[in-house]
Design an enzyme around this catalytic site. Structure first.
Site, PDB file in Angstrom:
ATOM      1  NE  ARG A 231      44.507 -25.310  27.441  1.00  0.00           N
ATOM      2  CZ  ARG A 231      45.732 -25.004  27.012  1.00  0.00           C
ATOM      3  NH1 ARG A 231      46.712 -24.834  27.876  1.00  0.00           N
ATOM      4  NH2 ARG A 231      45.961 -24.844  25.723  1.00  0.00           N
ATOM      5  CD  GLU A 260      44.466 -19.386  31.599  1.00  0.00           C
ATOM      6  OE1 GLU A 260      44.923 -18.976  30.516  1.00  0.00           O
ATOM      7  OE2 GLU A 260      44.826 -20.437  32.133  1.00  0.00           O
ATOM      8  CG  HIS A 279      48.293 -19.936  30.094  1.00  0.00           C
ATOM      9  ND1 HIS A 279      47.043 -20.404  29.809  1.00  0.00           N
ATOM     10  CD2 HIS A 279      49.147 -20.736  29.386  1.00  0.00           C
ATOM     11  CE1 HIS A 279      47.115 -21.434  28.961  1.00  0.00           C
ATOM     12  NE2 HIS A 279      48.392 -21.645  28.701  1.00  0.00           N
TER      13      HIS A 279
HETATM   14  C1  GLV Z   1      49.522 -23.287  25.911  1.00  0.00           C
HETATM   15  O1  GLV Z   1      48.813 -23.293  26.849  1.00  0.00           O
HETATM   16  C2  GLV Z   1      49.475 -24.257  24.874  1.00  0.00           C
HETATM   17  O2  GLV Z   1      48.519 -25.026  24.813  1.00  0.00           O
HETATM   18  O3  GLV Z   1      50.417 -24.301  24.086  1.00  0.00           O
END
Ligand code: GLV
Length: 316
Positions: A231, A260, A279
């Protein structure tokens, strides 16, 4: 904390809501389903639903209404717990989809692109220039994986298969001994980052991991490549340009960011030492999200707790 009444009505707050609803309906035609992109889920939807499927809380709702179970389509559930935890009476489960192998490919591709100079060679090709940059190799590199759960283990295994020495850091100091040659707890992070050529962050965001990688920890790195697929807020992003300028880091590959989409004014966009990806290292699939929801539902209907219930004290 099992939802008392049967789950009949399910609201889906996802871009792919229509496809997800079709797949759920095919398996469980008796369920009532409605969906929208998550920004368009309303209080009326949540005042109708028994369960909600989505990555994060819809921004414009004032409460979770009649929802008694939230199934997160992400493996990371920080958006449901931070800063305001989802009401404790609501069951929170997370997708069981295995993101490890894909995130491992993401990390390996960044490392290989750097050692084999993919970007420089592509630039030289554009200019029809027979450039000969020094090509390195990954074999023998020291890789530190921070977060030795499912994802970190898959990342570690991929680098180990390339002949790297892979070490692991985690909350408990545990980790698969066939993958991690050394394991230690997070409080030793400052000591161990200095030995790493590559550092891969695969941690969830919790109050303990927020800004774990700050200027102090980064200043203990010795020219490592830092990759973050956990994260964004596990890393103090503002410290990254400083760490690169100081030579603490050689390069960074970041897939997750504190905000984001990454704002246009972020210096990370235009820094040639940083590889930005939006991401995408471990995307939830429609099939995976639906299968996870159906598995949790079937378990709840047997009166049992799904394996994928989030441990709220750990935060994942
Ligand atoms: C993506 O970031 C997830 O947490 O699956």
């Amino acid at each position: 904390m099992l939802p008392l009444r049967p789950i009949r009505r399910v609201a889906v707050g996802q871009n792919a809501h229509a496809a997800m609803i079709r797949a759920i309906e095919a398996a469980r035609p008796e369920l009532e389903l409605r969906g929208a992109v998550f920004t368009e889920i309303t209080d009326a939807d949540l005042g109708w639903a028994d369960a909600y499927i989505g990555f994060k809380r819809p921004p414009q709702v004032t409460s979770m209404g009649t929802v008694r179970w939230v199934h997160s389509t992400g493996a990371g559930v920080d958006a449901w717990l931070l800063p305001d935890p989802l009401d404790g009476s609501i069951l929170l489960t997370r997708t069981p989809e295995s993101f490890g192998p894909r995130i491992a490919e993401w990390a390996l591709s960044r490392a290989l692109a750097l050692v084999t100079r993919v970007v420089e060679l592509a630039e030289a090709q554009q200019e029809r220039r027979w450039a000969s940059p020094e090509i390195g190799e990954l074999r023998g590199a020291r890789v530190l994986v921070v977060g030795t759960g499912d994802v970190g283990t898959a990342v570690g295994r991929a680098f180990a298969a390339m002949g790297c020495d892979v070490r692991g850091v985690s909350r408990t100091g545990g980790g698969d001994q066939s993958v991690f040659t050394h394991r230690c707890t997070v409080d030793r992070l400052a000591e161990v980052v200095g030995d790493a050529d590559y550092i891969v962050i695969t941690l969830p965001l919790t109050p303990e991991t927020r800004h774990l990688f700050d200027a102090r920890i980064l200043s203990r790195c010795r020219g490592a490549v830092l990759m973050n697929a956990g994260r964004g807020a596990v890393l103090d992003e503002a410290a990254v340009p400083l760490a690169l300028d100081a030579g603490w880091l050689r390069a960074a590959a970041l897939d997750v960011f504190e905000t984001e989409p990454l704002p246009a004014h972020s210096p990370l966009w235009r820094d040639p030492r940083v590889m930005v990806s939006p991401h995408v290292s471990g995307l939830t699939t429609i099939e995976g999200a639906v299968a996870g929801f159906l598995e949790c539902l079937a378990t709840l209907e047997r009166g049992e707790m799904p394996r994928w219930v989030v441990d709220r004290t750990r935060g994942y």
